[in-house]
Design an enzyme around this catalytic site. Structure first.
Site, short mmCIF file in Angstrom:
data_model
loop_
_atom_site.label_atom_id
_atom_site.label_comp_id
_atom_site.label_asym_id
_atom_site.label_seq_id
_atom_site.Cartn_x
_atom_site.Cartn_y
_atom_site.Cartn_z
N ASP A 45 0.76 -1.22 -0.08
CA ASP A 45 -0.03 0.04 0.08
C ASP A 45 0.97 1.22 0.32
OD1 ASP A 45 -2.37 1.30 -0.06
OD2 ASP A 45 -2.64 1.51 2.14
N GLU A 211 30.91 3.41 12.13
CA GLU A 211 29.85 2.58 12.48
C GLU A 211 28.42 2.87 11.54
OE1 GLU A 211 29.57 3.35 16.53
OE2 GLU A 211 28.81 5.48 16.10
#
Length: 587
Positions: A45, A211
């Site tokens: 959707d 990171e």
């Protein structure tokens, strides 16, 4: 003629879509919503889905859904059963638990991979993969697959390489005999989910805490997006690319491509980003940020999720718009038509604790609690107290002591995220008749076990040595050793209030602190202001990754307390958001 009209429309519609601009404000996920990862799923959707880090909070790993990138509904938790993450139960450090996740859709299934950091886990961490084909139900999320790996780390990313028969890769911030992480990658062998062939990819531009990796493939290039600089005011987003998934990776000459470092902007610590497209091909990014200003001193809501437009032309590096409180971009049409039964993230809240109802989805504990699942710790509408929430006291208070053992000892606390700079939170202590000294029930502004502000009703001895009810406002600031906690404020509860409901209230009337008060239920004129607490106590320190929760607690304060407390009429009303220093908009 029809063909010509079709051709004109085909040419004009993308142009109109690409240039339609709409104003909006950040953050889009206000309050504690760090390390965001998002995916747009046209097959479901045409809905956007996002997730954020939860560390020790449970249920954890929330899933938010939106049709327009602005209105976000809490639709499920990927982690809703303690059995899904047993090492979370007895995690010790306040910064342990569920770290940054990555959300990706592949061949009809939504995948969420995350790292669970716990000193009790093998090697200190484990990589988990949750899956669902129905993101609107907690129960539809699978028990996790644990990836077998030879490298420790965190911030995992899953990437299916469409150019190589959908071969799956796991990319992490990993440790390989080094004090700081580096970005590593391994193919994942299926169906066993093993990742043992690690390759070093990149250490970023600063070589400080690279990171949060995410991998993308576009225009025959592999792009590696990372965070670096640490999650403080040097936080930034950098990117590199390669013609081969395993590298070598060439850094973008314009790095960092996103940061508020060295600016005077109200939004700081911008980093840990993810990129995705909408239905019309526009690129968007999300990142975390704190509303602290460059001084980076006051930010009790912690790291929040912000949205920014991106431009990514063919063969070029992506360009990300700097994060501000007021922004403009090609948003989808405004819509709240989102599936699911949960609340919108910025909504007001009024809880009546109706008989037969479950715990509201906004309420979280600090770690899964050993006795929460059998409803002996938290009970909705017990037979003798309908429309109340019953809390059975834990022997430990919210701080605990040296003998407190996570996984064995409970913390009787339920809280919700503070999502607005200015707000009012109130709840009625409907029934509490303690008989043992130090028994207490109250409300807390909670960051971690070593940083919280509590307003309790507690049984203490008065000046004549007799046990009597008192209000006690106290600040726990041991997680901020650079601050000196104020002395506790202790005030006798008026005798006329005994046996009657007491409204405990927390207000934020500005961005610097909180006002805590008590009133007799039904008598606003009886309100007693017990004191004010600085928001600085609830910023950083032991909770640099988290943000404030507002909630209720019950404790014996180390003693044999057994008296339950009954709570009703829980309300949370957002008032205004600060989107720049001194600039507020209605919440």
């Amino acid at each position: 003629m029809q063909f010509l009209l079709y051709l004109v429309n085909a040419l004009l519609i993308p142009l109109v879509t690409a240039t339609r601009q709409t104003n909006y404000t950040n953050p889009i996920l206000p309050g504690w919503h760090s390390d965001p990862s998002c995916a747009f799923i046209a097959a479901w959707d045409e809905t956007f889905f996002c997730t954020t880090s939860t560390f020790l909070a449970f249920p954890g790993i929330p899933i938010y859904a939106s049709k327009d990138l602005i209105h976000w509904k809490l639709v499920s938790y990927a982690l809703s059963r303690p059995s899904q993450a047993p090492f979370l139960l007895n995690a010790t450090s306040q910064s342990e638990g569920i770290y940054a996740s990555t959300l990706r859709f592949h061949k009809g299934t939504l995948y969420l991979t995350t790292a669970l950091i716990s000193s009790t886990a093998p090697n200190g961490s484990e990589f988990l993969v949750f899956t669902t084909t129905d993101p609107y139900a907690d129960a539809a999320w699978s028990d996790p697959i644990t990836i077998t790996t030879t490298l420790t780390g965190y911030d995992p990313d899953l990437f299916w390489d469409a150019a190589d028969n959908d071969r799956l890769y796991l990319t992490i911030a990993g440790y390989n005999h080094s004090a700081t992480p580096l970005i590593f990658q391994s193919p994942v062998a299926l169906p066993d989910w093993t990742a043992t062939s690690w390759s070093y990819l990149w250490n970023g531009t600063e070589n400080i805490w690279p990171e949060g990796p995410h991998l993308y493939r576009k225009d025959k290039w592999y792009y590696l997006l990372i965070a670096e600089g640490g999650t403080g005011t040097s936080h930034q987003v950098s990117i590199a690319r390669s013609k081969h998934v395993t590298g070598p990776y060439e850094p973008c000459p314009a790095n960092p491509i996103l940061t508020n470092k060295n600016t005077t902007e109200y939004f700081q610590t911008v980093g840990h980003a993810d990129l995705f497209q909408d239905s019309t091909g526009n690129w968007w990014g999300v990142a975390l940020a704190t509303r602290s200003g460059p001084a980076w001193e006051i930010y009790p809501m912690g790291r929040e999720t912000v949205l920014y437009p991106a431009q990514w032309e063919e063969g070029a590096w992506p360009q990300l718009q700097p994060v501000r409180g007021r922004m403009r971009g090609p948003l989808p049409p405004s819509s709240r038509a989102v599936q699911g039964q949960g609340p919108f993230v910025d909504a007001s809240e009024k809880l009546s604790f109706a008989p037969g109802s479950p715990l509201p989805p906004t309420l979280q504990t600090w770690r899964p609690q050993p006795h929460a699942q059998d409803q002996s710790l938290f009970t909705i509408s017990p037979p003798d107290h309908p429309h109340t929430l019953r809390l059975t006291p834990s022997w430990a208070n919210l701080t605990g002591n040296a003998s407190f053992t996570p996984g064995k000892d409970d913390l009787s606390f339920l809280g919700r995220i503070q999502t607005s700079t200015l707000f009012e939170y109130a709840v009625t202590l409907r029934d509490f008749t303690p008989s043992i000294e130090a028994e207490e029930a109250g409300v807390s502004i909670f960051l971690t076990q070593t940083q919280h502000v509590d307003l309790g009703v507690v049984l203490l001895r008065d000046a004549h040595g007799k046990l009597a009810l008192h209000f006690r406002l106290r600040v726990e600031a041991s997680g901020r050793p650079d601050l000196v906690a104020p002395d506790a404020v202790v005030t006798a509860v008026p005798v006329a209030w005994y046996g009657r409901g007491i409204v405990l209230r927390v207000r934020a009337r500005d961005d610097a602190g909180y006002v805590l008060s008590a009133a007799l239920v039904g008598s606003p004129g009886s309100e007693i202001v017990l004191g004010r607490a600085s928001a600085g106590v609830l910023s950083g320190g032991s909770g640099p990754f988290t943000g404030t929760l507002l909630g209720v607690y019950a404790t014996g304060n180390g003693g044999p307390g057994e008296t339950p407390s009954y709570w009703s009429d829980w309300t949370y009303v957002p008032v205004a958001q600060e989107i720049d220093a001194g600039v507020f908009v209605d919440a």
